[in-house]
Motif scaffolding. Structure first.
Motif, PDB file in Angstrom:
ATOM      1  N   PRO A 155       0.826  -1.204   0.000  1.00 39.69           N
ATOM      2  CA  PRO A 155       0.000   0.000   0.000  1.00 39.69           C
ATOM      3  C   PRO A 155       0.862   1.257   0.000  1.00 39.69           C
ATOM      4  O   PRO A 155       1.925   1.297   0.631  1.00 39.69           O
ATOM      5  N   ASP A 156       0.418   2.273  -0.702  1.00 41.87           N
ATOM      6  CA  ASP A 156       1.187   3.500  -0.858  1.00 41.87           C
ATOM      7  C   ASP A 156       0.824   4.472   0.259  1.00 41.87           C
ATOM      8  O   ASP A 156      -0.150   5.208   0.174  1.00 41.87           O
ATOM      9  N   ILE A 157       1.646   4.493   1.328  1.00 40.93           N
ATOM     10  CA  ILE A 157       1.358   5.397   2.439  1.00 40.93           C
ATOM     11  C   ILE A 157       1.616   6.841   2.050  1.00 40.93           C
ATOM     12  O   ILE A 157       1.064   7.758   2.657  1.00 40.93           O
ATOM     13  N   HIS A 158       2.431   7.055   1.032  1.00 42.18           N
ATOM     14  CA  HIS A 158       2.678   8.421   0.577  1.00 42.18           C
ATOM     15  C   HIS A 158       1.426   8.991  -0.092  1.00 42.18           C
ATOM     16  O   HIS A 158       1.125  10.180   0.052  1.00 42.18           O
ATOM     17  N   ALA A 174      -5.178   4.237   9.666  1.00 44.36           N
ATOM     18  CA  ALA A 174      -5.478   3.596   8.378  1.00 44.36           C
ATOM     19  C   ALA A 174      -4.229   3.051   7.712  1.00 44.36           C
ATOM     20  O   ALA A 174      -4.266   1.994   7.081  1.00 44.36           O
ATOM     21  N   SER A 175      -3.113   3.742   7.831  1.00 43.51           N
ATOM     22  CA  SER A 175      -1.891   3.266   7.181  1.00 43.51           C
ATOM     23  C   SER A 175      -1.446   1.934   7.780  1.00 43.51           C
ATOM     24  O   SER A 175      -1.116   0.993   7.049  1.00 43.51           O
ATOM     25  N   VAL A 176      -1.460   1.842   9.109  1.00 43.71           N
ATOM     26  CA  VAL A 176      -1.047   0.597   9.758  1.00 43.71           C
ATOM     27  C   VAL A 176      -2.091  -0.489   9.547  1.00 43.71           C
ATOM     28  O   VAL A 176      -1.767  -1.662   9.289  1.00 43.71           O
ATOM     29  N   PRO A 187       9.751  -5.303   6.082  1.00 45.47           N
ATOM     30  CA  PRO A 187      10.343  -3.962   5.896  1.00 45.47           C
ATOM     31  C   PRO A 187       9.297  -2.893   5.613  1.00 45.47           C
ATOM     32  O   PRO A 187       9.423  -1.753   6.091  1.00 45.47           O
ATOM     33  N   VAL A 188       8.273  -3.241   4.841  1.00 44.76           N
ATOM     34  CA  VAL A 188       7.215  -2.275   4.549  1.00 44.76           C
ATOM     35  C   VAL A 188       6.429  -1.961   5.814  1.00 44.76           C
ATOM     36  O   VAL A 188       6.067  -0.807   6.067  1.00 44.76           O
ATOM     37  N   MET A 189       6.162  -2.990   6.632  1.00 44.21           N
ATOM     38  CA  MET A 189       5.457  -2.767   7.882  1.00 44.21           C
ATOM     39  C   MET A 189       6.267  -1.835   8.783  1.00 44.21           C
ATOM     40  O   MET A 189       5.715  -0.905   9.396  1.00 44.21           O
ATOM     41  N   GLY A 190       7.560  -2.052   8.854  1.00 43.85           N
ATOM     42  CA  GLY A 190       8.396  -1.198   9.690  1.00 43.85           C
ATOM     43  C   GLY A 190       8.367   0.250   9.232  1.00 43.85           C
ATOM     44  O   GLY A 190       8.246   1.176  10.053  1.00 43.85           O
ATOM     45  N   LEU A 195       1.173  -1.843  17.932  1.00 43.22           N
ATOM     46  CA  LEU A 195      -0.084  -1.546  17.246  1.00 43.22           C
ATOM     47  C   LEU A 195      -0.421  -2.581  16.167  1.00 43.22           C
ATOM     48  O   LEU A 195      -1.572  -3.050  16.111  1.00 43.22           O
ATOM     49  N   PRO A 196       0.519  -3.008  15.311  1.00 41.99           N
ATOM     50  CA  PRO A 196       0.166  -4.070  14.361  1.00 41.99           C
ATOM     51  C   PRO A 196      -0.305  -5.347  15.038  1.00 41.99           C
ATOM     52  O   PRO A 196      -1.220  -6.017  14.542  1.00 41.99           O
TER      53      PRO A 196
END
Length: 344
Positions: A229-232, A265-267, A278-281, A320-321
């Motif tokens: 997912p694109d958090i940016h 929402a991002s998490v 790595p993406v989760m971090g 949180l995750p």
């Protein structure tokens, strides 16, 4: 209400962006041909570089229909670009955006048009369906009120910011003028809510109705199901919405919007679709940074669970995750149980 109940003084354009619709073309084409049958209704369909024969199938299905404009592209530019392009081709004074693989009909458009009047935007309701059964769906947008009502731009803006109304396009009708030119930013996700915010910011009056006019069906290829997912894009949409509508909301409402729409929402999206570690971090670190300036007392005054999530992001971000996985697992189990009970 039927597709023949559309007020004769109104014109409307249905906009659909399509890519690789495959076997779904016949159903979508049948729906659209019925929806454009009343006078004053037309459609713009843009094939975004399909590689499975969708363009040819659409051309054959719509051949001879003067009410449907079909544009075919050899390459994909993304749904936001295609919606902006379709708006430039639209003939109607009112615009309804739909997706080819959901459930909608001309009757839904008729309901929206019958409620438009002098309003610049109509907020209706929509369902979210994740399975075939009656228990595999829930309302995802709109307000459950017995009677329709007209609200101001300021009230509509606060509904967006506080999460009462979401950024889905398909449960809303827009007057063409308030969308402006190229309302959708060219990003892979979250362009919808920016377009909605722009329309609300430019509206003089908004009509809120209790009718369900659309069923969104979660599909395996949905952009929200991406494993990266694109958090940016999420952050950009967040900033745009607050830039457009933030002045109509209180500081507490703005902080709550940031906590819900951006941080949580991002998490939550990363957890839901099982992104690589790595993406989760990266996602958790970004969310933690966004959470730090928030007034948590103000957030807690509007939602204690949301404030608790922000506390985790501040003091123990990796937890949180874990908490969200547990909560989502419980929610999925409850939904599965409800679906089984509904089928029996």
């Amino acid at each position: 209400m039927t597709t023949r109940d559309i007020p004769p003084s109104l014109t409307a354009t249905i906009i659909i962006g399509v890519r690789n619709a495959g076997d779904g073309v016949p159903v979508m084409a049948e729906r659209l041909l019925d929806a454009v049958s009343p006078p004053g209704i037309d459609a713009v369909v843009i094939d975004d570089g399909s590689t499975d024969g969708t363009g040819g199938a659409l051309a054959a299905a719509f051949d001879g229909s003067p009410s449907i404009t079909l544009v075919r592209h050899a390459e994909s530019a993304g749904i936001a670009a295609r919606r902006n392009e379709a708006l430039r081709l639209a003939r109607g004074e009112l615009i309804w955006f739909v997706d080819h693989d959901d459930e909608w009909s001309g009757a839904g458009l008729a309901t929206l048009l019958a409620s438009a009047g002098e309003a610049d935007v109509v907020f209706a309701r929509a369902d979210f369906a994740w399975g075939p059964g009656a228990g595999d769906r829930r309302l995802v947008d709109g307000i459950a009120e017995a009677e329709p009502r007209t609200i101001s731009r300021e009230a509509g803006a606060r509904m967006i910011v506080d999460g009462t109304i979401h950024g889905f396009l398909w449960s809303k009708l827009f007057r063409r003028d308030v969308l402006g030119v190229d309302p959708f930013p060219l990003q892979v996700s979250q362009s919808d809510i920016v377009g909605v915010a722009r329309a609300v910011e430019g509206a003089k009056a908004i009509r809120v109705i209790p009718d369900v006019v659309y069923v969104y069906r979660r599909q395996p290829g949905s952009i929200t199901r991406s494993r990266t997912p694109d958090i940016h894009a999420l952050a950009s949409a967040h900033d745009s919405v607050l830039s457009l509508l933030g002045s109509f909301a209180t500081a507490a409402e703005r902080d709550t919007f940031t906590a819900r729409f951006l941080c949580l929402a991002s998490v939550n999206t990363a957890v839901r679709w099982g992104v690589p570690r790595p993406v989760m971090g990266e996602t958790v670190r970004a969310a933690s940074g966004w959470a730090r300036p928030l007034d948590l007392r103000a957030v807690a005054g509007r939602s204690r669970p949301l404030a608790a999530a922000m506390v985790l992001l501040r003091v123990a971000p990796p937890l949180l995750p874990v908490a969200l996985r547990t909560a989502l697992g419980t929610l999925d189990a409850l939904r599965s149980l409800r679906s089984r009970l509904a089928r029996t």
